[in-house]
Scaffold this motif. Structure first.
Motif, PDB file in Angstrom:
ATOM      1  N   ASN A   1       0.811  -1.220   0.000  1.00  0.00           N
ATOM      2  CA  ASN A   1       0.000   0.000   0.000  1.00  0.00           C
ATOM      3  C   ASN A   1       0.851   1.279   0.000  1.00  0.00           C
ATOM      4  O   ASN A   1       0.748   2.115   0.891  1.00  0.00           O
ATOM      5  N   TYR A   2       1.718   1.390  -1.004  1.00  0.00           N
ATOM      6  CA  TYR A   2       2.433   2.651  -1.272  1.00  0.00           C
ATOM      7  C   TYR A   2       3.324   3.090  -0.111  1.00  0.00           C
ATOM      8  O   TYR A   2       3.252   4.224   0.361  1.00  0.00           O
ATOM      9  N   PHE A   3       4.189   2.185   0.348  1.00  0.00           N
ATOM     10  CA  PHE A   3       5.064   2.512   1.473  1.00  0.00           C
ATOM     11  C   PHE A   3       5.900   3.762   1.204  1.00  0.00           C
ATOM     12  O   PHE A   3       5.971   4.668   2.038  1.00  0.00           O
ATOM     13  N   ALA A   4       6.560   3.835   0.033  1.00  0.00           N
ATOM     14  CA  ALA A   4       7.436   4.965  -0.263  1.00  0.00           C
ATOM     15  C   ALA A   4       6.651   6.275  -0.284  1.00  0.00           C
ATOM     16  O   ALA A   4       7.146   7.318   0.165  1.00  0.00           O
ATOM     17  N   VAL A   5       5.426   6.234  -0.800  1.00  0.00           N
ATOM     18  CA  VAL A   5       4.586   7.434  -0.841  1.00  0.00           C
ATOM     19  C   VAL A   5       4.250   7.888   0.572  1.00  0.00           C
ATOM     20  O   VAL A   5       4.358   9.080   0.904  1.00  0.00           O
ATOM     21  N   MET A   6       3.857   6.948   1.413  1.00  0.00           N
ATOM     22  CA  MET A   6       3.491   7.300   2.784  1.00  0.00           C
ATOM     23  C   MET A   6       4.701   7.798   3.567  1.00  0.00           C
ATOM     24  O   MET A   6       4.598   8.749   4.357  1.00  0.00           O
ATOM     25  N   ALA A   7       5.852   7.168   3.359  1.00  0.00           N
ATOM     26  CA  ALA A   7       7.067   7.646   4.017  1.00  0.00           C
ATOM     27  C   ALA A   7       7.379   9.064   3.562  1.00  0.00           C
ATOM     28  O   ALA A   7       7.810   9.910   4.364  1.00  0.00           O
ATOM     29  N   GLY A   8       7.136   9.341   2.289  1.00  0.00           N
ATOM     30  CA  GLY A   8       7.348  10.687   1.761  1.00  0.00           C
ATOM     31  C   GLY A   8       6.423  11.703   2.402  1.00  0.00           C
ATOM     32  O   GLY A   8       6.835  12.829   2.719  1.00  0.00           O
ATOM     33  N   HIS A   9       5.161  11.314   2.601  1.00  0.00           N
ATOM     34  CA  HIS A   9       4.205  12.206   3.276  1.00  0.00           C
ATOM     35  C   HIS A   9       4.696  12.539   4.682  1.00  0.00           C
ATOM     36  O   HIS A   9       4.666  13.706   5.110  1.00  0.00           O
ATOM     37  N   ALA A  10       5.121  11.518   5.409  1.00  0.00           N
ATOM     38  CA  ALA A  10       5.576  11.727   6.785  1.00  0.00           C
ATOM     39  C   ALA A  10       6.799  12.638   6.826  1.00  0.00           C
ATOM     40  O   ALA A  10       6.865  13.590   7.628  1.00  0.00           O
ATOM     41  N   LYS A  11       7.762  12.376   5.947  1.00  0.00           N
ATOM     42  CA  LYS A  11       8.989  13.190   5.942  1.00  0.00           C
ATOM     43  C   LYS A  11       8.690  14.630   5.550  1.00  0.00           C
ATOM     44  O   LYS A  11       9.296  15.568   6.083  1.00  0.00           O
ATOM     45  N   GLU A  12       7.756  14.806   4.618  1.00  0.00           N
ATOM     46  CA  GLU A  12       7.386  16.170   4.227  1.00  0.00           C
ATOM     47  C   GLU A  12       6.748  16.907   5.400  1.00  0.00           C
ATOM     48  O   GLU A  12       6.974  18.099   5.597  1.00  0.00           O
ATOM     49  N   MET A  13       5.961  16.172   6.190  1.00  0.00           N
ATOM     50  CA  MET A  13       5.313  16.800   7.345  1.00  0.00           C
ATOM     51  C   MET A  13       6.333  17.306   8.362  1.00  0.00           C
ATOM     52  O   MET A  13       6.155  18.374   8.952  1.00  0.00           O
ATOM     53  N   PHE A  14       7.431  16.543   8.584  1.00  0.00           N
ATOM     54  CA  PHE A  14       8.364  17.008   9.623  1.00  0.00           C
ATOM     55  C   PHE A  14       9.606  17.716   9.078  1.00  0.00           C
ATOM     56  O   PHE A  14      10.464  18.135   9.858  1.00  0.00           O
ATOM     57  N   THR A  15       9.715  17.894   7.750  1.00  0.00           N
ATOM     58  CA  THR A  15      10.880  18.604   7.207  1.00  0.00           C
ATOM     59  C   THR A  15      10.530  19.874   6.434  1.00  0.00           C
ATOM     60  O   THR A  15      11.332  20.809   6.408  1.00  0.00           O
TER      61      THR A  15
END
Length: 300
Positions: A273-287
């Motif tokens: 279920n789009y792990f890389a996309v979700m990781a990208g969302h999380a990193k964008e939120m805290f960076t």
């Protein structure tokens, strides 16, 4: 004589009238063309009505989709929440970014029909009773309840040893099976989480933990339930406050919170279920400097 003349004139007038009617009465071809035209008009109106209904139903979804595509952070400029209340709602920030919904208000700005479908299919929520049951589960147990056993299992490495450990230390077979699934997902996702910079190693995995996954879902699902009128606003804040407590028991920053959300998600479904996309969302939120997580502190 007069009667005969009158009769003859009547017959002639009747014949003339009949001829006139025949000339003005539509032929079968004309009637068929007229019926076809009427049918076409009706089909057009039905099509327009259907199109209007479709637009009504999907416009919020389309808006959210464009929001996801263009990136950024969807904020409700008309929110009436205090900064402290917004901070708590922002616990659902990664989920909100995934769905392209508001991050700083009780309302999500999503589509009521699709949200109702999400609640029923993904969470088994159909009404107030099932809503509170699921929200209480996130609040009291959630995915995090197995985390200490997952950490110990990762140290054992061997499949048979892990299964024996889980059987000996968990209360029932069903819990052992559920925990074993998390262990498998953890082994599968570990290399990807390290590659994406979510964790440095297994020690970092153990340090951060999955609490944000339960916290974030608790807030977001509570917001959806409010919009469906399954729970009250007072209920929402009860669950939001509980989510805030969960988040701050082990986490001290938005960065760790974002990483924790991904860890919990990986325990739930591995790298599907789009792990890389979700990781990208999380990193964008805290960076990202424009992220609301950068504007409002994580600490209470």
């Amino acid at each position: 004589m007069i009667k005969k003349t009158t009769f003859a004139l009547s017959v002639m007038l009747f014949m003339v009238a009949q001829s006139a009617v025949a000339e003005n009465y539509p032929t079968s071809e004309e009637m068929e063309a007229s019926n076809n035209k009427l049918t076409m008009i009706m089909l057009i109106w039905v099509g327009l009505a259907f199109l209007g209904y479709f637009i009504y139903r999907t416009l919020p979804i389309i808006k959210a989709l464009f929001g996801v595509i263009r990136g950024g952070f969807r904020m409700d400029k008309k929110t009436t929440l205090s900064e402290e209340q917004q901070r708590k709602i922002l616990l659902s920030g990664v989920y909100s970014k995934q769905k392209g919904t508001y991050m700083n208000s009780l309302k999500t700005g999503g589509n009521s029909w699709s949200d109702r479908d999400l609640l029923s299919t993904a969470y088994g929520i159909f009404d107030g009773e099932s809503a509170k049951a699921k929200l209480d589960y996130f609040k009291l147990a959630g995915s995090r309840r197995f985390f200490p056993f997952v950490v110990e299992s990762l140290k054992l490495k061997d499949k048979q040893a892990i299964q024996q450990y889980l059987i000996q230390n968990l209360e029932n077979e069903e819990d052992a099976i559920d925990c074993w699934e998390q262990v498998q997902n953890a082994f599968e996702a570990m290399p990807s989480m390290i590659k994406e910079g979510i964790i440095k190693d297994e020690a970092d995995f153990a340090r951060i933990g999955p609490d944000a996954w339960d916290s974030g879902r608790l807030v977001f699902v509570a917001r959806l339930c409010l919009e469906q009128k399954y729970i009250t606003e007072a209920d929402v804040w009860h669950y939001v406050d509980a989510a805030d407590d969960i988040a701050h028991q082990s986490l001290t920053s938005w960065e760790d919170y974002g990483k924790s959300y991904i860890i919990g998600r990986c325990l739930w479904c591995g790298t599907a279920n789009y792990f890389a996309v979700m990781a990208g969302h999380a990193k964008e939120m805290f960076t990202d400097p424009k992220s609301p997580w950068q504007q409002i502190p994580f600490a209470e």
